[in-house]
Motif scaffolding. Structure first.
Motif, PDB file in Angstrom:
ATOM      1  N   MET A  90      83.062  71.885  73.251  1.00  0.00           N
ATOM      2  CA  MET A  90      82.394  71.398  74.456  1.00  0.00           C
ATOM      3  C   MET A  90      81.402  72.430  74.983  1.00  0.00           C
ATOM      4  O   MET A  90      80.320  72.078  75.480  1.00  0.00           O
ATOM      5  CB  MET A  90      83.432  71.053  75.524  1.00  0.00           C
ATOM      6  N   LYS A  91      81.742  73.707  74.867  1.00  0.00           N
ATOM      7  CA  LYS A  91      80.819  74.755  75.289  1.00  0.00           C
ATOM      8  C   LYS A  91      79.548  74.709  74.452  1.00  0.00           C
ATOM      9  O   LYS A  91      78.431  74.838  74.971  1.00  0.00           O
ATOM     10  CB  LYS A  91      81.486  76.124  75.166  1.00  0.00           C
ATOM     11  N   THR A  92      79.720  74.491  73.142  1.00  0.00           N
ATOM     12  CA  THR A  92      78.564  74.394  72.240  1.00  0.00           C
ATOM     13  C   THR A  92      77.685  73.215  72.634  1.00  0.00           C
ATOM     14  O   THR A  92      76.449  73.345  72.730  1.00  0.00           O
ATOM     15  CB  THR A  92      79.043  74.224  70.783  1.00  0.00           C
ATOM     16  N   TRP A  93      78.302  72.061  72.850  1.00  0.00           N
ATOM     17  CA  TRP A  93      77.530  70.864  73.192  1.00  0.00           C
ATOM     18  C   TRP A  93      76.843  70.996  74.557  1.00  0.00           C
ATOM     19  O   TRP A  93      75.691  70.615  74.717  1.00  0.00           O
ATOM     20  CB  TRP A  93      78.435  69.640  73.176  1.00  0.00           C
TER      21      TRP A  93
ATOM     22  N   ARG B  61      74.129  67.762  75.653  1.00  0.00           N
ATOM     23  CA  ARG B  61      74.495  67.718  77.072  1.00  0.00           C
ATOM     24  C   ARG B  61      74.013  66.417  77.705  1.00  0.00           C
ATOM     25  O   ARG B  61      74.711  65.796  78.511  1.00  0.00           O
ATOM     26  CB  ARG B  61      73.887  68.924  77.799  1.00  0.00           C
ATOM     27  N   SER B  62      72.820  65.980  77.308  1.00  0.00           N
ATOM     28  CA  SER B  62      72.255  64.741  77.841  1.00  0.00           C
ATOM     29  C   SER B  62      73.139  63.545  77.513  1.00  0.00           C
ATOM     30  O   SER B  62      73.350  62.671  78.361  1.00  0.00           O
ATOM     31  CB  SER B  62      70.845  64.530  77.275  1.00  0.00           C
TER      32      SER B  62
ATOM     33  N   LEU C 203      87.672  66.858  78.953  1.00  0.00           N
ATOM     34  CA  LEU C 203      86.641  67.857  79.243  1.00  0.00           C
ATOM     35  C   LEU C 203      85.295  67.197  79.523  1.00  0.00           C
ATOM     36  O   LEU C 203      84.539  67.653  80.385  1.00  0.00           O
ATOM     37  CB  LEU C 203      86.524  68.832  78.072  1.00  0.00           C
ATOM     38  N   VAL C 204      84.998  66.130  78.787  1.00  0.00           N
ATOM     39  CA  VAL C 204      83.768  65.376  79.045  1.00  0.00           C
ATOM     40  C   VAL C 204      83.769  64.853  80.479  1.00  0.00           C
ATOM     41  O   VAL C 204      82.787  64.969  81.213  1.00  0.00           O
ATOM     42  CB  VAL C 204      83.620  64.209  78.047  1.00  0.00           C
ATOM     43  N   ASN C 205      84.886  64.280  80.883  1.00  0.00           N
ATOM     44  CA  ASN C 205      84.970  63.697  82.223  1.00  0.00           C
ATOM     45  C   ASN C 205      84.963  64.756  83.316  1.00  0.00           C
ATOM     46  O   ASN C 205      84.511  64.489  84.436  1.00  0.00           O
ATOM     47  CB  ASN C 205      86.203  62.801  82.327  1.00  0.00           C
TER      48      ASN C 205
END
Length: 252
Positions: free
Chosen positions: A112-115, A122-123, A45-47
């Motif tokens: 991931m939505k929270t972050w 997000r940064s 998901l990060v990628n």
């Protein structure tokens, strides 16, 4: 109500109670199976987010993966970028350049939505200077999540362990299997067949590299064939050795 009707009703009630009883067990097994892949799901998901932003993807770093697993347990005790012993989170690895933490989210998509909705988190996720990361997930009551980021390339390539050599010893309706401990192995898989040239199926997966024996029980008096693989786990990935030579024996 006839006896037949009463009997049918009793059977229906018993079946219903049985289904209710086993439902939580089945659900628990599904949750455990899902949690085993959560770390890799977070990486994917990060990628995906980095791809949308035109940023190079990250790789899972073995050292940071292990460190993130530790941190995911630490933040249950003390939810902070300061560790329970009072030191900074950066003390856990010299390559650590950024950390995201969260708790309570049930799935990788939720966390991931929270972050991604938090500018500082997000940064970190989209930082183009980062090249690798480690992900930690720990569940005890609630769920605890950690991302560790580094500007260093991922290291710790998974190496295949050796195939163990083993011996067989027959007993009454059982066969005892003993093998040599393989250095660096995280565990072993034992395969069995009743046909040397037929299909071998996994009889047992042992998740302890220090284990070196297993007893196959409740066997018939016929010939059984065995072969073994060892495996190692680094960064959440399992790498298997080649198969050992096949050996056979008939229980007494």
């Amino acid at each position: 109500m006839t006896f037949k009707d009463k009997f049918s009703k009793i059977v229906f009630v018993l079946i219903t109670l049985f289904c209710v009883a086993i439902a939580p067990i089945v659900l628990a097994e599904e949750v455990v199976a899902a949690s085993n892949s959560y770390e890799n799901q977070v990486l994917n998901l990060v990628n995906q987010e980095r791809l949308k932003a035109g940023v190079a993807p990250l790789e899972m770093d073995n050292e940071l993966f292990d460190a993130a697993k530790i941190r995911s347990k630490e933040i249950k005790t003390y939810f902070s970028h300061t560790r329970p012993d009072g030191s900074s989170c950066f003390s856990i690895s010299p390559k650590l350049m950024g950390e995201n933490i969260a708790w309570g989210q049930r799935t990788p998509k939720e966390v991931m939505k929270t972050w991604m909705n938090s500018p500082p988190h997000r940064s970190n996720i989209l930082d183009p200077s980062f090249k690798s990361m480690g992900v930690g997930y720990f569940k005890k009551g609630s769920s605890y999540w950690v991302q560790l980021f580094s500007d260093k390339k991922a290291v710790g390539e998974i190496k295949k362990p050796k195939a163990p050599s083993f011996s067989l010893n027959s007993g009454k309706k059982k066969i005892e299997i003993k093998w040599n401990k393989v250095s660096g192995a995280s565990g072993y898989q034992i395969y069995r067949s009743t046909n040397k040239n037929g299909k071998f199926e996994v009889k047992k997966t042992l998740k302890n590299g220090n284990t070196h024996q297993y007893t196959d029980k409740n066997l018939k008096k016929r010939i059984y064939y065995y072969r073994i693989k060892s495996y190692t786990v680094i960064g959440g990935k399992r790498e298997f050795s080649n198969f050992s030579p096949i050996k056979s024996m008939t229980p007494k």
